[in-house]
Write a protein that holds these residues in place. Structure first.
Motif, PDB file in Angstrom:
ATOM      1  N   MET A  25       0.847  -1.188   0.000  1.00  0.00           N
ATOM      2  CA  MET A  25       0.000   0.000   0.000  1.00  0.00           C
ATOM      3  C   MET A  25       0.887   1.244   0.000  1.00  0.00           C
ATOM      4  O   MET A  25       2.043   1.192   0.365  1.00  0.00           O
ATOM      5  N   LYS A  27       2.382   4.629   1.327  1.00  0.00           N
ATOM      6  CA  LYS A  27       2.683   5.131   2.663  1.00  0.00           C
ATOM      7  C   LYS A  27       2.627   6.650   2.641  1.00  0.00           C
ATOM      8  O   LYS A  27       3.192   7.288   1.757  1.00  0.00           O
ATOM      9  N   LYS A  93      -4.487  12.356   8.009  1.00  0.00           N
ATOM     10  CA  LYS A  93      -5.588  11.383   8.049  1.00  0.00           C
ATOM     11  C   LYS A  93      -6.531  11.590   6.873  1.00  0.00           C
ATOM     12  O   LYS A  93      -7.014  10.634   6.268  1.00  0.00           O
ATOM     13  N   ASN A  96      -4.822  10.224   3.842  1.00  0.00           N
ATOM     14  CA  ASN A  96      -4.708   8.768   3.994  1.00  0.00           C
ATOM     15  C   ASN A  96      -6.048   8.095   3.703  1.00  0.00           C
ATOM     16  O   ASN A  96      -6.100   7.067   3.014  1.00  0.00           O
ATOM     17  N   ASP A  97      -7.136   8.666   4.200  1.00  0.00           N
ATOM     18  CA  ASP A  97      -8.469   8.120   3.927  1.00  0.00           C
ATOM     19  C   ASP A  97      -8.801   8.180   2.441  1.00  0.00           C
ATOM     20  O   ASP A  97      -9.384   7.251   1.888  1.00  0.00           O
ATOM     21  N   ARG A  98      -8.433   9.281   1.789  1.00  0.00           N
ATOM     22  CA  ARG A  98      -8.703   9.416   0.357  1.00  0.00           C
ATOM     23  C   ARG A  98      -7.927   8.383  -0.455  1.00  0.00           C
ATOM     24  O   ARG A  98      -8.464   7.803  -1.395  1.00  0.00           O
ATOM     25  N   VAL A  99      -6.664   8.171  -0.106  1.00  0.00           N
ATOM     26  CA  VAL A  99      -5.857   7.190  -0.840  1.00  0.00           C
ATOM     27  C   VAL A  99      -6.373   5.781  -0.593  1.00  0.00           C
ATOM     28  O   VAL A  99      -6.443   4.968  -1.515  1.00  0.00           O
ATOM     29  N   ASN A 100      -6.754   5.478   0.635  1.00  0.00           N
ATOM     30  CA  ASN A 100      -7.261   4.144   0.944  1.00  0.00           C
ATOM     31  C   ASN A 100      -8.636   3.890   0.329  1.00  0.00           C
ATOM     32  O   ASN A 100      -9.016   2.740   0.126  1.00  0.00           O
ATOM     33  N   ALA A 101      -9.388   4.940   0.027  1.00  0.00           N
ATOM     34  CA  ALA A 101     -10.708   4.786  -0.581  1.00  0.00           C
ATOM     35  C   ALA A 101     -10.622   4.445  -2.065  1.00  0.00           C
ATOM     36  O   ALA A 101     -11.599   3.999  -2.657  1.00  0.00           O
ATOM     37  N   GLU A 103      -9.979   2.316  -5.192  1.00  0.00           N
ATOM     38  CA  GLU A 103      -9.929   0.880  -5.475  1.00  0.00           C
ATOM     39  C   GLU A 103      -8.620   0.554  -6.185  1.00  0.00           C
ATOM     40  O   GLU A 103      -8.175   1.289  -7.055  1.00  0.00           O
ATOM     41  N   ASN A 105      -5.542   0.726  -5.222  1.00  0.00           N
ATOM     42  CA  ASN A 105      -4.579   1.832  -5.137  1.00  0.00           C
ATOM     43  C   ASN A 105      -3.133   1.354  -5.220  1.00  0.00           C
ATOM     44  O   ASN A 105      -2.242   2.162  -5.403  1.00  0.00           O
ATOM     45  N   ASP A 106      -2.912   0.050  -5.123  1.00  0.00           N
ATOM     46  CA  ASP A 106      -1.559  -0.466  -5.260  1.00  0.00           C
ATOM     47  C   ASP A 106      -1.089  -0.470  -6.711  1.00  0.00           C
ATOM     48  O   ASP A 106       0.090  -0.666  -6.988  1.00  0.00           O
TER      49      ASP A 106
END
Length: 142
Positions: A25, A27, A93, A96-101, A103, A105-106
């Motif tokens: 993921m 960082k 945060k 981080n939330d936007r990047v994790n949302a 699909e 993202n890797d």
């Protein structure tokens, strides 16, 4: 059989080793770059996105006057250090939330993730302005 390979007819080599799929993921971290000193003599604080051996930086609105005020990812030696760290953690945060949302993202590079995260900011600003404009108009013309 030599060094983990199998020889077949036609002298083609086929590897026996199974490649491992490793999903890493992105960082995110807060950082200050000594080389990016602003014209006013202040050092801006950035959100660093690291993905696929690449780094991208998002500039925040927070600045420090000296590099000695930054230690181990936090603001120190300031009267407002505690409040500034809380605000910076909120920014971190948020991104981080936007990047994790996102699909898958890797599969994106750091620059692409940065553009997507910033685009979310622009979309929110556009929606807010549109909402304000829509509510500020009179319902009836006289």
């Amino acid at each position: 059989k030599k060094n983990g390979t199998i020889f077949t007819r036609g002298a083609k080599r086929v590897s026996k080793r199974v490649s491992k799929i490793l999903v890493v993921m992105a960082k995110l971290a807060l950082t200050v770059l000594a080389a990016r000193k602003a014209a006013n003599g202040m050092y801006p604080i950035f959100v660093r996105i690291a993905a696929k051996k690449e780094k991208a930086y998002i500039k925040t609105m927070y600045e420090i006057s000296d590099l000695s005020q930054w230690y181990n990812g936090k603001v120190v030696a300031r009267t407002d250090a505690a409040m500034m760290n809380k605000r910076l953690l909120f920014e971190l945060k948020k991104y981080n939330d936007r990047v994790n949302a996102i699909e898958n993202n890797d599969t994106y590079t750091a620059t692409q993730l940065k553009l997507i995260a910033i685009q979310a900011d622009a979309d929110c600003l556009y929606k807010d302005r549109h909402r304000q404009r829509r509510h500020s108009r009179p319902l009836f013309r006289v």
